[in-house]
Enzyme design. Structure first.
Site, PDB file in Angstrom:
ATOM      1  CE  LYS A  53     -73.628  26.937  47.607  1.00  0.00           C
ATOM      2  NZ  LYS A  53     -72.491  26.469  46.739  1.00  0.00           N
TER       3      LYS A  53
ATOM      4  N   PRO B  98     -73.671  18.313  55.752  1.00  0.00           N
ATOM      5  CG  PRO B  98     -73.521  16.565  54.230  1.00  0.00           C
ATOM      6  CD  PRO B  98     -74.412  17.684  54.651  1.00  0.00           C
ATOM      7  CB  VAL B  99     -68.331  20.116  57.430  1.00  0.00           C
ATOM      8  CG1 VAL B  99     -67.231  21.169  57.382  1.00  0.00           C
ATOM      9  CG2 VAL B  99     -69.207  20.320  58.665  1.00  0.00           C
ATOM     10  CB  ALA B 100     -65.660  20.732  53.474  1.00  0.00           C
ATOM     11  CB  SER B 101     -70.740  18.966  51.565  1.00  0.00           C
ATOM     12  OG  SER B 101     -71.686  19.883  52.083  1.00  0.00           O
ATOM     13  N   GLY B 102     -70.002  21.670  49.349  1.00  0.00           N
ATOM     14  CA  GLY B 102     -70.481  22.318  48.136  1.00  0.00           C
ATOM     15  C   GLY B 102     -71.908  22.811  48.186  1.00  0.00           C
ATOM     16  CB  ILE B 103     -74.904  22.084  49.850  1.00  0.00           C
ATOM     17  CG1 ILE B 103     -74.416  21.276  51.044  1.00  0.00           C
ATOM     18  CG2 ILE B 103     -75.143  21.178  48.649  1.00  0.00           C
ATOM     19  CD1 ILE B 103     -75.377  20.182  51.490  1.00  0.00           C
ATOM     20  N   GLY B 104     -72.909  25.044  50.685  1.00  0.00           N
ATOM     21  CA  GLY B 104     -72.903  26.303  51.410  1.00  0.00           C
ATOM     22  C   GLY B 104     -73.247  26.214  52.873  1.00  0.00           C
TER      23      GLY B 104
ATOM     24  CB  ALA C 249     -76.498  28.145  54.637  1.00  0.00           C
TER      25      ALA C 249
ATOM     26  CG  ASP D  35     -71.072  30.286  47.858  1.00  0.00           C
ATOM     27  OD1 ASP D  35     -71.021  30.882  46.766  1.00  0.00           O
ATOM     28  OD2 ASP D  35     -70.768  29.081  47.988  1.00  0.00           O
TER      29      ASP D  35
END
Length: 268
Positions: free
Chosen positions: A9, A93-99, A103, A135
């Site tokens: 995301k 990646p984890v905890a990375s702002g792309i959901g 997702a 999200d």
């Protein structure tokens, strides 16, 4: 067995308007999704089972409870369907702002809905998604949309499918709660007619926590053919949109020297 792609995301714009009495923040954001993501497989089983593999599996290894298992449990509570074996191949990646987690949860719900003939627009499915995280409804919808409230009030809009995207993460995990805590509380205005002309209000506090985010954004903005370079969500992943795939590939080669995680993909 059903396989779903848990697509990354992006927040092409993210305007924080106010702190809410319930502890959340009032947002206006433009969600978009790319082709690249985690891969999730779900099959009926005699007992619930969860397995995780992939490049970023270690970050979640040993967790007895996560958004995927919660999504499966809440689906069963609402729709039945028995137990399932779930395999998650973790590429994001984890905890990375792309959901990534959101997702994954949404992909779990889509897969289970497909196995048990539940319509993807069933309001109960979105109610489960909303209960799992702000999200998750957007990730369940899976298309370009303006999100309001916590991000759960969605209005689908026209996207830019096929637009080349370069995702870059500098290898630092940023706490979403800490980024929001450091937001300065200033309402800088709503999304305009062209949300791409907007901003990400969480970028400033995220850069304080992880200054390397600024380095990533500067490196992306300096590449030829960039039409937009911005941080996604609360960070630390940043993205750049490009005029064409050739420019995107050249930019990927250009940032490779930094040793950051990066992926060339496209908007859906």
């Amino acid at each position: 067995m059903l396989t779903e792609i848990a697509r990354a995301k992006l927040n092409l714009a993210l305007h924080v308007r106010a702190r809410r009495p319930d502890g959340y923040h009032e947002l206006e954001t433009l969600f978009a999704f790319v082709e690249y993501g985690d891969v999730l497989c779900v099959a009926p089983a005699e007992a619930p089972a969860f397995q995780i593999t992939g490049p970023f599996a270690a970050a979640l290894a040993g967790e007895g409870d996560n958004l995927v298992t919660r999504a499966a449990a809440r689906f069963a509570e609402t729709f039945g369907g028995g137990a399932h074996a779930i395999h998650l191949e973790k590429h994001l990646p984890v905890a990375s702002g792309i959901g990534g987690g959101s997702a994954d949860a949404a992909a779990t719900l889509r897969a289970l809905a497909g196995l048990h003939d539940v319509a993807l627009d069933d309001p109960r499915l979105f109610a489960i998604a909303d209960g799992l995280g702000s999200d998750v409804p957007a990730c369940l919808l899976g298309g370009t949309a303006i999100g309001k409230g916590r991000g759960e009030r969605l209005e689908p809009v026209a996207g830019m499918p096929g637009t080349p995207v370069l995702l870059v993460n500098p290898g630092v995990a940023v706490s979403t709660a800490e980024v929001f805590r450091r937001w300065d509380g200033v309402d800088r205005g709503p999304l305009g007619a062209d949300p791409l002309a907007g901003r990400n209000d969480l970028e400033a506090p995220a850069r304080v926590i992880a200054p390397v985010i600024g380095d990533v954004l500067e490196a992306l903005a300096a590449q030829d053919g960039v039409t937009l370079a911005r941080m996604s969500g609360s960070g630390a992943t940043c993205f750049a949109l490009f005029e064409d795939a050739k420019a995107c590939a050249a930019a990927a080669a250009g940032v490779a020297r930094f040793g950051w995680w990066s992926v060339e993909t496209t908007l859906i």
